[in-house]
Design an enzyme around this catalytic site. Sequence first.
Site, short mmCIF file in Angstrom:
data_model
loop_
_atom_site.label_atom_id
_atom_site.label_comp_id
_atom_site.label_asym_id
_atom_site.label_seq_id
_atom_site.Cartn_x
_atom_site.Cartn_y
_atom_site.Cartn_z
N ALA A 45 26.05 -37.54 62.80
CA ALA A 45 25.21 -37.30 63.97
C ALA A 45 25.83 -37.94 65.21
CB ALA A 45 23.81 -37.85 63.73
N GLU A 46 26.31 -39.18 65.09
CA GLU A 46 27.03 -39.82 66.19
C GLU A 46 28.19 -40.64 65.66
OE1 GLU A 46 23.61 -38.67 68.66
OE2 GLU A 46 23.69 -39.66 66.72
N THR A 47 29.22 -40.71 66.49
CA THR A 47 30.31 -41.66 66.29
C THR A 47 30.37 -42.55 67.52
OG1 THR A 47 31.59 -40.13 64.91
CG2 THR A 47 32.80 -41.92 65.97
#
Length: 271
Positions: A45-47
């Site tokens: 979903a996020e890095t």
Amino acid sequence: MRIRIVDAFTDRPFTGNPAGVLLLDHGTFPEDSRLQSVALEVNHAETAFAHRLPEGGDADWALRWFTPVAEVAMCGHATLATAHVLRTTGAHTGPVRFATLSGVLIATPHEDASLTLDFPTAPLTPVEVPDGVAEALGAEPLTTFDTGPNTGDLLIEVADEKTVRGLTPDHSALARYSERGIIATARAEDPSQGYDFVSRCFFPNIGIDEDPVTGSAHTALAPYWSERLGRPGLTGLQASPRSGLVRTELRGDRTLLTGHAVTVIEGELLA
């Protein structure tokens, strides 16, 4: 460069929300195209990408977050994951101040290995239920709120916890109703189970049909449920398939988000 996958808002591997975390060796960010390419490769979903800032300023580390398709202005679980990596690797001790697109965000570690994030409270504005949103979500809204610029969501209360858990929305149809997506929520059916409200988050506009556990969404859920339940401190369960708990404390224009995190993968970025 070391790359880690951290499950956030959980103390058990393979639950909560996974985030990629990269601590950059140099004091600047590389080109946005490279950050985006790495985030697409990680495909969570996020890095989060962070680099150390010079001493004596308003913040200790600069922090940015990317989904596989776009940079975002605020991300709770990847901030928690980054603070966890800083603490467990010894790269930073004590509270850490992050310079972000949403201002300076502070993460404070505790003796039980949990971390508390200090985030801006989302301003909630009641809005009319948009035409078609009930059909797209698969449930009739009881109330609908805009959550403001940092998150860009519609917060929708539905009838009950069972309704939240049973949602099977039309993700492409949901994309037209807000900048980021939809937060669906309801009061907990049985608060003795350890949580006060439930939620699920659908973010098709940033390439995430359903986010497992969303810290930033709780900056809107906290003021919403604190007003209704009459308590500043609450616990939210995000009822995604991976699931996770977020402890919230409303402090006016700031919201504290507390949870655990666990590193599940550590490796080296070669490209």
